[in-house]
Design an enzyme around this catalytic site. Structure first.
Site, mmCIF file in Angstrom:
data_model
loop_
_atom_site.group_PDB
_atom_site.id
_atom_site.type_symbol
_atom_site.label_atom_id
_atom_site.label_comp_id
_atom_site.label_asym_id
_atom_site.label_seq_id
_atom_site.Cartn_x
_atom_site.Cartn_y
_atom_site.Cartn_z
ATOM 1 N N LYS A 170 0.848 -1.195 0.000
ATOM 2 C CA LYS A 170 0.000 0.000 0.000
ATOM 3 C C LYS A 170 0.886 1.248 0.000
ATOM 4 C CE LYS A 170 -1.452 2.948 2.785
ATOM 5 N NZ LYS A 170 -1.494 4.152 1.971
ATOM 6 N N GLU A 243 10.367 1.660 10.341
ATOM 7 C CA GLU A 243 11.405 2.666 10.046
ATOM 8 C C GLU A 243 10.717 4.010 10.160
ATOM 9 O OE1 GLU A 243 14.473 2.188 9.779
ATOM 10 O OE2 GLU A 243 14.794 0.153 9.059
ATOM 11 N N CYS A 277 14.467 10.535 5.491
ATOM 12 C CA CYS A 277 14.393 10.157 6.912
ATOM 13 C C CYS A 277 15.709 10.438 7.608
ATOM 14 C CB CYS A 277 14.012 8.692 7.031
ATOM 15 S SG CYS A 277 15.096 7.601 6.104
HETATM 16 P P1 NAD Z 1 2.911 8.842 7.421
HETATM 17 O O1 NAD Z 1 3.160 8.110 8.707
HETATM 18 O O2 NAD Z 1 1.944 9.947 7.427
HETATM 19 O O3 NAD Z 1 2.388 7.822 6.297
HETATM 20 C C1 NAD Z 1 3.117 6.691 5.890
HETATM 21 C C2 NAD Z 1 2.169 5.652 5.330
HETATM 22 O O4 NAD Z 1 1.313 5.157 6.359
HETATM 23 C C3 NAD Z 1 1.244 6.156 4.217
HETATM 24 O O5 NAD Z 1 1.133 5.148 3.225
HETATM 25 C C4 NAD Z 1 -0.079 6.343 4.957
HETATM 26 O O6 NAD Z 1 -1.199 6.262 4.111
HETATM 27 C C5 NAD Z 1 -0.057 5.170 5.929
HETATM 28 N N1 NAD Z 1 -0.902 5.296 7.128
HETATM 29 C C6 NAD Z 1 -1.359 6.430 7.712
HETATM 30 N N2 NAD Z 1 -2.069 6.128 8.825
HETATM 31 C C7 NAD Z 1 -2.049 4.774 8.944
HETATM 32 C C8 NAD Z 1 -2.578 3.853 9.914
HETATM 33 N N3 NAD Z 1 -3.269 4.255 10.967
HETATM 34 N N4 NAD Z 1 -2.339 2.529 9.736
HETATM 35 C C9 NAD Z 1 -1.615 2.095 8.686
HETATM 36 N N5 NAD Z 1 -1.104 2.916 7.738
HETATM 37 C C10 NAD Z 1 -1.302 4.244 7.869
HETATM 38 O O7 NAD Z 1 4.359 9.300 6.915
HETATM 39 P P2 NAD Z 1 4.698 10.248 5.655
HETATM 40 O O8 NAD Z 1 4.271 11.624 5.999
HETATM 41 O O9 NAD Z 1 4.195 9.599 4.411
HETATM 42 O O10 NAD Z 1 6.298 10.154 5.625
HETATM 43 C C11 NAD Z 1 7.138 11.035 6.314
HETATM 44 C C12 NAD Z 1 7.702 10.398 7.571
HETATM 45 O O11 NAD Z 1 8.321 9.152 7.255
HETATM 46 C C13 NAD Z 1 8.801 11.222 8.228
HETATM 47 O O12 NAD Z 1 8.615 11.234 9.628
HETATM 48 C C14 NAD Z 1 10.079 10.464 7.894
HETATM 49 O O13 NAD Z 1 11.140 10.669 8.774
HETATM 50 C C15 NAD Z 1 9.592 9.062 7.895
HETATM 51 N N6 NAD Z 1 10.487 8.192 7.118
HETATM 52 C C16 NAD Z 1 11.299 7.312 7.782
HETATM 53 C C17 NAD Z 1 12.209 6.511 7.081
HETATM 54 C C18 NAD Z 1 13.118 5.547 7.795
HETATM 55 O O14 NAD Z 1 13.722 4.706 7.127
HETATM 56 N N7 NAD Z 1 13.263 5.590 9.104
HETATM 57 C C19 NAD Z 1 12.269 6.622 5.693
HETATM 58 C C20 NAD Z 1 11.426 7.531 5.032
HETATM 59 C C21 NAD Z 1 10.534 8.313 5.771
#
Ligand code: NAD
Length: 471
Positions: A170, A243, A277
């Site tokens: 997803k 992550e 990230c």
């Molecule tokens: P987000 O948490 O808003 O969304 C990530 C994904 O989760 C999306 O596909 C979203 O639709 C889904 N999602 C949202 N609510 C959910 C729920 N309740 N249950 C299951 N899935 C759900 O994150 P974002 O804004 O897309 O990404 C940015 C964040 O990601 C930043 O904090 C960044 O640091 C982090 N990030 C971390 C890494 C790492 O490797 N540690 C890598 C890339 C990004």
């Protein structure tokens, strides 16, 4: 980019039961295309279909899986330009950076193909032979963010398939098309049902996390969403790789060669417009070089060409979405109100597209939102320090623990400081470099588990000890 995409479940293209939703181009704020909106029933269908496919895929030979991954890498190479264009159009990054992302996707796929799944002989005596085998888990659910959408999907999916699992993916609703295309291409190689994709807004990820038919969730995204996932995954004790967010600190030691290192520092902070990230998100610079380094970083920021990622010569694209744009603007404004000096940028560019130039913020310190919170965007706070011990304490005084870095000429000294950082990775004279063979993951609130290398591969398996009695 083609203008119609479908869900793919069991090798079949399907329309979303709930119609479609719009995906914007962040450079224009106009609709790029409509994306299928799946229903919870379609999530259920995808999981059941992946469960059926697992019955045979788990018994596929090692050679078959290696050949499949290499054939997939060939497909990605053959469609590299198409994939890169989709990424730029929906994500915003300059085309060259999108090409780099596709290149990374190919490299990770091939590397994962090359790994061997070990069988360890724990004991081989007159009494018994004990062998530790690694078996696949079942259906793996992959949930990805919008910043490096293709590369991160590859990081999730390839080790899962290599070890004999089947997958439901997803992607973020902000950047779904590259992953829809990725799954189409993979279905040209894999048996039906080994990889399936559902797209939609809200609720879809949550239906996956709660689904009894999924054995593991691999999630990359924000810390609050990761925490919700962990709570919701408890019912059938799903394995988790999380992550999550970071607020990586870099410490520039007094002996650092800032003339040489400034471009790398800039790149580490602003790669993908800071939406990475493990980007450098707080920079601690020794008093003796503070003013000079701020000026060098500002020069590099002023030299960027900001614009649509599709335009020739552009080095800096838009922020990916309105919410993130709003957060970055708010954090910089808050810093300004609190007396910080905005050396470059700090204002929206134009009135169409989420363009925010690379912004260097000086004379700022801990306790300000831009330093304490994850900005995940094009604004770098540069913080003055005079005592290295104090810089280490401040770098660690944060709930996140993804990456960190130390910049200096005496490598032994830099290494001693790096070892004291509370982070999953500590770079010296670099930051944000991830590699297929180097295990990567966060500590503290930045996550659980490891990706990449053999450690990352084995997170998609469970141990089975075979104990053969010789008595
Ligand atoms: P987000 O948490 O808003 O969304 C990530 C994904 O989760 C999306 O596909 C979203 O639709 C889904 N999602 C949202 N609510 C959910 C729920 N309740 N249950 C299951 N899935 C759900 O994150 P974002 O804004 O897309 O990404 C940015 C964040 O990601 C930043 O904090 C960044 O640091 C982090 N990030 C971390 C890494 C790492 O490797 N540690 C890598 C890339 C990004």
């Amino acid at each position: 980019m083609k203008d119609q995409f479908s869900l793919i479940i069991g090798g079949q293209s399907l329309a979303g039961d709930r119609g479609t939703f719009k995906v914007l181009n962040p450079a224009t704020e106009e609709t790029l295309a409509e994306c299928p909106f799946a229903s919870p029933e379609q999530v259920d269908l995808a999981v059941k279909t992946a469960g059926e496919a697992f019955k045979t895929w788990q018994h596929s030979s090692d050679e078959e899986r290696v050949a499949a991954l290499n054939a997939i890498a060939d497909k990605f190479e053959a469609h590299a330009e198409e994939l890169a264009e989709i990424i730029t159009l929906e994500q915003g990054k300059p085309l060259d950076v999108a090409r780099f992302e596709v290149g990374g996707a190919v490299a990770w796929t091939r590397y994962t193909a090359s790994l061997e799944i070990p069988v360890e002989v724990i004991e081989d005596s007159d009494v018994r032979r004990a062998e530790l085998h690694r078996k696949p888990l079942g259906v793996v659910g992959s949930i990805t963010p919008w910043n490096w959408p293709l590369m991160i999907a590859i990081w999730h999916v390839m080790p899962a398939i290599r070890t004999g699992n089947t997958v439901v993916v997803k992607p973020s609703s902000m950047t779904p098309f590259n992953t829809l295309r990725m799954v189409e291409l993979m279905n040209e190689v894999l048996p039906a049902g080994v990889i399936n994709i559902v797209t939609g807004e809200g609720g879809i990820g949550s239906s996956m996390v709660r689904h009894e038919g999924i054995r593991k969730i691999v999630f990359t995204g924000s810390t609050p969403t990761g925490q919700t996932i962990m709570r919701n995954a408890a019912d059938n004790l799903k394995r988790l790789t999380l992550e999550l967010g970071g607020n990586d600190a870099g410490i520039v030691l007094p002996d650092a060669d800032i003339g040489k290192l400034a471009p790398r520092l800039f790149q580490s902070a602003f790669i993908n417009m800071g939406q990475t990230c493990a980007a450098l998100k707080r920079l601690y610079v020794h008093d003796s070089q503070y003013d000079a380094l701020v000026e060098k970083l500002a020069e590099l920021a002023r030299a960027q060409k900001v614009g649509s990622g599709m335009e020739e010569g552009v080095t800096f694209g838009p922020v990916q979405n309105a919410e993130q744009f709003q957060l970055v603007s708010e954090l910089v404004e808050d810093a300004r109100q609190n007396g910080a000096r905005v050396v470059t940028g700090g204002e929206r560019l134009g009135d169409r597209g989420y363009f925010y130039p690379p912004t260097i913020v000086a004379d700022i310190t801990d306790g300000t939102r831009l330093v304490d919170e994850e900005q995940f965007g094009p604004a770098l706070p540069v913080i003055r320090y005079s005592d290295v011990e104090d810089a280490i304490r401040r770098a660690n005084d944060n709930p996140n623990g993804l990456g960190g870095s130390v910049w200096g000429t005496d490598i032994d000294k830099a290494k001693a400081v790096a070892a004291r950082l509370e982070s999953g990775t500590a770079w010296i004279n670099n930051h944000a470099e991830v590699l297929p063979h180097c295990p990567f993951g966060g500590c503290k609130m930045s996550g659980i588990g490891t990706e990449f290398g053999l450690d990352g591969l084995l997170e998609y398996t469970q141990n089975q000890l075979i104990n053969i009695s010789k008595g």
